[in-house]
Design a protein around this motif. Structure first.
Motif: not given
Length: 346
Positions: A157, A181, A235, A281, A285
């Motif tokens: 992310r 997540q 992330t 992934t 998202p």
């Protein structure tokens, strides 16, 4: 089967796969009304999907022909909304996680139990064909007794994701990578390998992100069965990789990699399933097909029709909350931590 009438609450980023699923299952469920506090979101939703919108939640709660609701709002709003919907006699399909703290999550589950309404959670990884195939092989005894089970969740992310107000905060989201997540893979891991009994973990915010909660965690796991395993969740792994679950049994070793399954049997046979799809992934998202959300909804409707709990129930979601709490407590104290077991009232 009766056709259900459902209300849709929350029309933000998460709504698209649910709306597509509702369209696919239009023979079983009809949307009575879709609600968001924002007029702009209601208008944008109405322009994309063929469902009526309402400008007040009370209209849905007061409509006795509406027997269920889908709640897709941020976690910090869940307890209040669930209490109101449960009191109105509506069954509830809720986006993960249950709430921002385990105490509030338990109150939410209790509210549904006391009102006599069904509570289902959107934990769609359970419904990937590879996960269903592996679970069936387990039931048939093809994997043997569990020896070890591990999970690796290496997602990406960008900082812009966490710059959105509330993202990655305790107040709105309830935590970071584990509860936001990682919850999907943690739920799947425990559904396949059984509950985790004890965890020794580490968690921190890496140099990759500016955020309140953890974007990196790892742990050693001991399952109730006595099996051992490891967990890695982040992330911060650019550009994002498929989630991985590795399970070793006395009769076979298996790998679930994203939506794919590979099983190496002790007798030399190999079982594989590669359906394609997956995603979500990386930086976007929501870059995944809605097939598994449709399966969550279909299972929820089946649960209502046959008066049974959904596959991903409130109790199953609490197991993930208890595991995350134990891992973060271990990270704070530097000691192993027991994972709470479900209370008998759940």
């Amino acid at each position: 089967m009766a056709q259900h009438r459902i209300g849709l609450i929350g029309l933000g980023m998460a709504v698209t796969p649910h709306a597509k699923s509702l369209m696919d299952l239009s023979d079983r469920v009809r949307v009575a009304g879709a609600f968001a506090r924002s007029a702009a979101r209601r208008q944008a939703f109405a322009e994309r999907f063929p469902f009526p919108v309402v400008d007040g939640l009370e209209a849905l709660l007061a409509d006795r022909t509406v027997d269920a609701v889908m709640i897709l709002t941020p976690p910090d709003t869940h307890l209040d909304l669930v209490r109101r919907c449960a009191a109105a006699g509506k069954h509830i399909l809720l986006e993960k996680p249950l709430e921002v703290t385990t105490a509030r999550a338990e109150q939410l589950v209790a509210a549904c139990r006391e009102a006599g309404v069904t509570l289902g959670l959107v934990l769609q990884h359970r419904f990937r064909p590879a996960a269903l195939r592996f679970a069936a092989m387990q039931r048939e005894g093809a994997i043997g007794a569990l020896v070890s089970a591990s999970a690796s969740i290496r997602l990406w992310r960008p900082q812009s994701y966490y710059d959105e107000p509330g993202r990655g905060t305790l107040a709105r989201d309830g935590g970071g990578v584990l509860i936001t997540q990682g919850i999907h893979t943690l739920d799947l891991l425990q559904s396949l390998a059984g509950p985790v009994a004890e965890v020794t973990g580490y968690a921190l915010t890496s140099a990759v992100h500016r955020m309140e909660t953890e974007d990196l965690a790892c742990a050693a796991l001991r399952f109730e069965s006595g099996a051992l395993g490891t967990l890695e969740a982040t992330t911060a792994a650019f550009p994002g990789f498929p989630e991985r679950i590795e399970i070793t049994g006395t009769a076979a070793s298996a790998t679930l990699l994203g939506v794919d399954l590979h099983v190496q049997h002790a007798d030399g046979r190999v079982t594989e399933l590669r359906p394609g799809g997956g995603g979500g992934t990386g930086a976007d998202p929501m870059a995944f097909p809605h097939d598994y959300h449709r399966s969550v909804l279909a299972d929820f409707l089946d649960a209502l029709d046959h008066n049974r709990p959904p596959a991903a129930s409130g109790a199953e979601a609490l197991r993930v909350h208890y595991l995350v709490d134990a891992l973060l407590e271990s990270a704070r104290t530097g000691r192993p931590c027991r994972v709470r077991t479900l209370p008998t009232t759940v």
